[in-house]
Design an enzyme around this catalytic site. Structure first.
Site, PDB file in Angstrom:
ATOM      1  N   SER A  24      -9.190   0.754   8.040  1.00 12.33           N
ATOM      2  CA  SER A  24      -8.717   0.322   9.563  1.00 12.33           C
ATOM      3  C   SER A  24      -7.253  -0.369   9.198  1.00 12.33           C
ATOM      4  O   SER A  24      -6.932  -0.796  10.033  1.00 12.33           O
ATOM      5  CB  SER A  24      -9.834  -0.592   9.673  1.00 12.33           C
ATOM      6  OG  SER A  24     -10.138  -1.608   8.778  1.00 12.33           O
ATOM      7  N   LYS A  31       0.666  -1.352  -0.100  1.00  9.65           N
ATOM      8  CA  LYS A  31      -0.151   0.083  -0.107  1.00  9.65           C
ATOM      9  C   LYS A  31       0.635   1.365   0.107  1.00  9.65           C
ATOM     10  O   LYS A  31       0.359   2.212  -0.624  1.00  9.65           O
ATOM     11  CB  LYS A  31      -0.943  -0.068   1.077  1.00  9.65           C
ATOM     12  CG  LYS A  31      -1.990  -1.215   1.291  1.00  9.65           C
ATOM     13  CD  LYS A  31      -3.045  -0.633   0.477  1.00  9.65           C
ATOM     14  CE  LYS A  31      -4.397  -1.785   0.494  1.00  9.65           C
ATOM     15  NZ  LYS A  31      -5.463  -1.484  -0.395  1.00  9.65           N
ATOM     16  N   THR A  46      -8.245   9.899   4.385  1.00  9.03           N
ATOM     17  CA  THR A  46      -8.767   8.503   3.709  1.00  9.03           C
ATOM     18  C   THR A  46      -9.332   8.054   5.045  1.00  9.03           C
ATOM     19  O   THR A  46      -9.265   8.329   6.176  1.00  9.03           O
ATOM     20  CB  THR A  46      -7.522   7.536   3.363  1.00  9.03           C
ATOM     21  OG1 THR A  46      -8.258   6.513   2.538  1.00  9.03           O
ATOM     22  CG2 THR A  46      -6.362   7.088   4.345  1.00  9.03           C
TER      23      THR A  46
END
Lengths: 319, 319
Positions: free
Chosen positions: A76, A51, A73
C-alpha cells in the site's frame, strides 16, 4: 546471505538511474545530541523513498522472458510506486495489489503517474496474499517481494554505500526497521565497507517485533501494530532476521510521541519533509537512548511520502 | 552603491557563522521546465531564511560604542529573528518592533529562543515607523533596516556568491523581490562574478510594485497588497531600485494560484519546506514565462518559515 560485493555490483547497475541523494546536516540537531549527524535523504530519492533502489535492482536483472511475464507485488506504500516506476522505465507490465482502504493519492500515483495496474484486495494480510497468489497462478508474473528478496535487499543497501562513499569516516549508521530490508542492506554495506562502524536499528515501541526477534533469535510477530510509522508495521522474515542478527549491534525503541516530535523537528527546523518511519531513528537519538556522544553518525532517511498535504494546501487556497 | 568587492568582504566576515546551505536539484522540475535548475536552499540557513546573512554582516561591523547602544528593527518576519539571533551571538541588546497581530510563534521565537525584547505596535506602516522612531530617540539604539541598508544588502548577496562559487557556470539567477534587498545583493554578486549571467526577479502579480518601478524608473507603491507571499508585500526603496535598474535584466509576475502550486510542488515532490515568497521564482519558471530553455538556472530559495505546521502536527497526535 548477500555479500558486500552484491551491494557494490547493485550500485554499479543502478547508479545512473537512481538519484544520488543529498546528505543534510543541522547545527541544532548536532547541538542537541552532542554528535555530528548526517542525514542521507532518501526522501529525495525517485518516488520519494529508498524503495526505488531495490525495485530497480530487482527488475533490471530479470531475464527477457521474465520481463515479458510482467511483475507483481502487494504494497500500500512506497514499494508499490517503486516497482511501478522501475517497471515503467524498463518497459515491463506491473500489477500492484493494494488494500481497498489505501490512500487514493497513492493509488492514483501508482496507476496514473507510473502506469501500473492496481488490483484491490481487502485490508488483511491474508487477503493480500490470496489475491497475489491467484494473480501469480493466473498470469505467471514474477513476484517482487518488498524485503524477503536478496536483490531487493542489495538495492536497499546502496543508500548506505553511497553515504559511506561520500563520508567514509562515520562511526555509526542508524536505519529504521520494519520488514528489515533497509536495515539488512545497510548493515551489510556498512560492515563490508568497514567492520568497525557500528550499525543500529530503530523501531517503534508499538511494533517492536524486530527488537524481540533480534534478542530471541526467532521471527516474532506483532499483533495489530498501532504505530503512526506505517512503513514499519511489517515483521522481519527469516532472511532479514539472519542478516540483522549477524550485522546489527543493537535495536532501539521509541514511543509514538517521540516519533511525532522528531518528525516535527525535521520539518520545522531542518525544513525537510520526512514520513513518520524516517523520524524513528531521529527520535532514537533525540531520546538520548543511543550512545553516540562525540561520534559521526549517518542516518538513513527512508522516505518522505505523507498523506494530508493536499488538505494543508487547500487551506492555503481558502485564505 | 555597494560593489562586488563589498559582497566578497561580507562573505569573508560571515562565512564561519552562517550555514553553507545546500543546493538541491529535481529531475522532475528539470523535465518540466526543460532546463537544469539549482535551488540554493536558504530555507536551511540559520533562522530559516537568508536574512541572517545581512543581519549578521550588519551587526558584526558595529563599533564597540554602537554595540553597547543596542540595535532596533521593525519586522513581523524573518528579519526580526535574524537580527535577534545575530545580536545574541554578538552579545548586543536587540529590540524588535512587531505588529500586535503577529504570529505568536514568531514572537516567541524572537523573544524566547533569541532573547530579544519585543515591542508591539499597531499593524500599520505608520505605527511601525512611529514606534520605532520613539524608541530610537529614547534609547539611542542603532536602526537595522531590513533592506534600505548597504551592509544588509551586501550580506544578502553572499547567498548568490556562495551558489556561484559552488556552480560557476550558471546562465541565469532568479530571486524573489519584495523590498529588493535580496535581489539587489544577488544581482551585484552575479554581475560581479560574471557579467554575462542573466539576473531575473520574480514577484507576485498582487504586489507588483517592483515590476512597475523597474519599468517606470521611480519607486511605485502597492495599495494594500493581497498576496500569500507575505515576505514580498514591501516596496522597493530608492537604494534598491537603483541597484535593480542597473543589474537586473527583467522581473516576472506570477498569480497567487501559481505561487501555491509551486510551493506544493516543492513540498510534495522535492520534500523541502519553503515559504510562499520562495515559491515565487519557481512559479515563474513553471509558468513558462521565463526564457530558460536548456539553460543552467540558479534560484535563491529565500526561506522556509511558515505558520500552521503546529496545527498540522496536532492533527497527527489525535490519530
Amino acid at each position: 546471505m548477500i555479500s558486500f560485493d552484491d551491494i557494490q555490483k547493485a550500485y554499479e547497475r543502478i547508479k545512473k538511474i537512481v538519484n544520488h541523494t543529498p546528505i543534510l546536516t543541522s547545527r541544532t540537531l548536532n547541538h542537541k545530541v552532542k554528535a555530528k549527524i548526517f542525514l542521507k535523504c532518501e526522501n529525495m530519492q525517485r518516488v520519494g523513498a529508498f524503495k526505488f533502489r531495490g525495485a530497480y535492482n530487482a527488475l533490471s536483472q530479470l531475464s527477457e522472458i521474465d520481463k515479458q511475464k510482467g511483475v507483481i507485488t502487494h504494497s500500500s506504500g512506497n514499494h508499490a510506486q517503486a516497482v511501478a516506476l522501475a517497471a515503467k522505465i524498463l518497459d515491463i507490465k506491473a500489477t500492484i495489489v493494494m488494500p481497498n482502504t489505501s490512500n487514493m493519492c497513492k493509488v492514483n500515483a501508482t496507476r496514473k503517474t507510473y502506469g501500473a495496474e492496481v488490483i484491490f484486495c481487502k485490508n488483511t494480510l491474508e487477503s493480500r496474499r490470496e489475491t497475489t497468489e491467484k494473480l501469480l497462478q493466473k498470469n505467471g508474473a514474477i513476484l517482487i517481494h518488498p524485503y524477503d528478496n536478496d536483490v531487493v535487499i542489495a538495492g536497499a543497501g546502496t543508500a548506505a554505500l553511497e553515504l559511506l562513499n561520500d563520508i567514509p569516516d562515520l562511526d555509526v549508521i542508524i536505519a529504521p526497521v520494519g520488514g528489515g530490508g533497509l536495515l539488512s542492506g545497510s548493515s551489510i554495506a556498512t560492515k563490508g565497507f568497514n567492520p568497525n562502524i557500528i550499525v543500529y536499528g530503530a523501531e517503534p515501541m508499538n511494533a517492536d517485533d524486530a527488537y524481540r526477534s533480534f534478542h530471541s533469535g526467532q521471527v516474532e510477530t506483532n499483533e495489530d501494530p498501532d504505530t503512526i510509522a506505517d512503513g514499519l508495521r511489517t515483521t522481519l522474515c527469516e532472511r532479514t532476521l539472519q542478516i540483522i542478527r549477524k550485522n546489527v549491534d543493537e535495536i532501539f525503541l521509541v514511543s509514538e510521541e517521540e516519533i511525532i516530535e522528531a518528525m516535527q523537528f525535521a520539518w520545522e527546523r531542518m525544513k525537510i519533509i520526512i514520513e513518520p518511519s524516517s523520524a524513528v531513528p531521529i527520535a532514537a537519538i533525540l531520546s538520548g537512548k543511543v550512545p553516540i556522544e562525540n561520534k559521526k553518525v549517518g542516518i538513513i532517511i527512508s522516505g518522505g511520502n505523507i498523506g494530508g498535504l493536499s488538505e494543508f494546501f487547500d487551506e492555503f487556497r481558502k485564505i
